[in-house]
Design a protein around this motif. Sequence first.
Motif, PDB file in Angstrom:
ATOM      1  N   LYS A  34      -8.008  16.074 -10.750  1.00  0.00           N
ATOM      2  CA  LYS A  34      -7.436  15.186  -9.725  1.00  0.00           C
ATOM      3  C   LYS A  34      -7.352  15.867  -8.359  1.00  0.00           C
ATOM      4  O   LYS A  34      -7.101  15.200  -7.364  1.00  0.00           O
ATOM      5  N   ASP A  46       2.800   1.556  -3.447  1.00  0.00           N
ATOM      6  CA  ASP A  46       1.905   1.831  -4.576  1.00  0.00           C
ATOM      7  C   ASP A  46       1.330   3.246  -4.520  1.00  0.00           C
ATOM      8  O   ASP A  46       1.144   3.887  -5.565  1.00  0.00           O
ATOM      9  N   LEU A  47       1.025   3.723  -3.319  1.00  0.00           N
ATOM     10  CA  LEU A  47       0.436   5.050  -3.195  1.00  0.00           C
ATOM     11  C   LEU A  47       1.415   6.122  -3.663  1.00  0.00           C
ATOM     12  O   LEU A  47       1.034   7.069  -4.373  1.00  0.00           O
ATOM     13  N   ARG A  76       0.833  -1.202   0.000  1.00  0.00           N
ATOM     14  CA  ARG A  76       0.000   0.000   0.000  1.00  0.00           C
ATOM     15  C   ARG A  76       0.868   1.253   0.000  1.00  0.00           C
ATOM     16  O   ARG A  76       0.621   2.206  -0.754  1.00  0.00           O
ATOM     17  N   LYS A 119       3.961   5.633  -5.787  1.00  0.00           N
ATOM     18  CA  LYS A 119       4.173   5.460  -7.233  1.00  0.00           C
ATOM     19  C   LYS A 119       3.015   6.003  -8.058  1.00  0.00           C
ATOM     20  O   LYS A 119       3.205   6.568  -9.139  1.00  0.00           O
ATOM     21  N   LYS A 120       1.802   5.851  -7.541  1.00  0.00           N
ATOM     22  CA  LYS A 120       0.614   6.325  -8.265  1.00  0.00           C
ATOM     23  C   LYS A 120       0.679   7.835  -8.492  1.00  0.00           C
ATOM     24  O   LYS A 120       0.234   8.334  -9.538  1.00  0.00           O
ATOM     25  N   TRP A 121       1.231   8.560  -7.537  1.00  0.00           N
ATOM     26  CA  TRP A 121       1.258  10.017  -7.617  1.00  0.00           C
ATOM     27  C   TRP A 121       2.624  10.575  -7.980  1.00  0.00           C
ATOM     28  O   TRP A 121       2.805  11.788  -8.025  1.00  0.00           O
ATOM     29  N   GLN A 122       3.592   9.726  -8.246  1.00  0.00           N
ATOM     30  CA  GLN A 122       4.965  10.195  -8.426  1.00  0.00           C
ATOM     31  C   GLN A 122       5.124  11.097  -9.636  1.00  0.00           C
ATOM     32  O   GLN A 122       4.624  10.817 -10.722  1.00  0.00           O
TER      33      GLN A 122
END
Length: 527
Positions: free
Chosen positions: A455, A179-180, A176, A182-185
């Motif tokens: 977003k 991934d969180l 978690r 990386k999702k916003w990187q």
Amino acid sequence: MSYSKINSSSATLTRNLSGENINPFSGMCATCVEGCPGLCEVGKSAYRGTEVLYPQPYGTITAASQKDYPVDYSHFNIMGTASGAHGIEEDSDKAIFTSVNLEARIGKNKDLKSRLPLIIPGLGSTEVARKNWEGLAIGSATSGVILTIGENVCGIDPDSEFNSKNKIINSPELKRRVDLYKKWQNKDYGGIAVQANVEDSRFGVLEYAIKKLGVEIVELKWGQGAKDIGGEIKIDSLDRAIEIKKRGYIVLPDPLDPDVKKAFEHGDFKEFERHSRVGMVNKEDFLNTVEKLRKAGAKYVFLKTGAYRPADLARAIKFSSEAKIDLLTIDGAGGGTGMSPWRMMNEWGIPTVYIQSLSYKYVKTLADKGKYIPDLAIAGGFILEDQIFKGLSLGAPYFKLIGMARSPITACMVGNTIADKIKSGNIPKSIEKYGNDLESIFVEITDLTKEFKEKINQIPGSAIGLLSYFRRLEQGLKQLMGGSRKFELKYVNRDDIASLTTEAASISGIHYIMELDSEKAAEILDS
């Protein structure tokens, strides 16, 4: 003069009964009266015992030392100049602070970029880190700042799965967190790092993070500035305490002891302590581990060390040089985010200015011999732009980043609190003067909406808090650098600050302000 505040603190929820009539050495009331219910640390320890070792209430606070060290960054001032410019044309229409470039490049190949010269060091298994991870991950990822997942996350994840060799094969909580981010990187900047201590290394956490979660940055941990033992957390469940003990951690008191179980169920105490083991550093193991991680697929290898004695600092620098790691983070005494023992946090280790000054001396010794020098970061009490500038200047040219953990958590917590107050319509009067919605209270929302468009509705208040805080630091640092006529980080040097006292000058090697520019000034006057 006493540098320490003893026997009472808001961190341990203790105070003196007699107000100002306190013995300066012991911190006890000058007259300790029979009948006092035990308000100070000695008194509270008489009935709560080891519980009083730690800042409270655990899980909803961060804590840092109250010790007033003889020299800190306030004993230096930043030096501006009225002429010249470095990194930009000497033109008043061009050399404005908004043109300052704060991008930092680190690593052996200088290909790991941070949009700001900051890194958030290890935030691991503490409850305060877990609860604020959404804000930390989204805020740092979108700001282009490296974020480190700290120690013991897999080990205390209740849903972690291990194979027959007690190696981690699945940790939903670590996944978690990775991934969180990386999702916003921001694809050109930043990165998510995963850290490992003794237990993590036994579980194979870094190999799991590299192979299963696609993590490119890993960090070995020798320690931190808040304590000289392994990490601790509190556990309020008997079943969880038993589970974590069976995974190999030290749990106090022993949850498998029938008498302890009975006492917990009776309510005699409400929390167990989980402790990590301390590492045993040696060069051969360190070099082998770094090589092993690279073979496993790590693109960047970091090391974080704590405020240990000077010989250990020398080891960290020397071993990092020989292993050719990408970043060494050095954490000065006094900092802290989680549950470090309170007196330990105040009374052990080398404070930040001192350890950075020693680090500069040791690193320069190797550099003068032509040895490889990893990029360095300094951590331990940094919160605002002036301290960032001073840390970069005092450590130039070797220190490229400033580590900050406690203040980003604060920004997240405040952002979350205010967003919740707006949503509930229960806005405090101190904030209500700005308005009654997100757009009017969070002043950066207008620019953030332009940047993230639709977003923006997916960004929680905690992340808006961190983004807003980072934007303040960005502009503040640009202003200070512009005033010093340094328009890129590489031009910041040790001559950009001056010591206000001879003691600060002696410790740091930074010129005493009354001796600064003496030769140049004489030359100007004689010309």
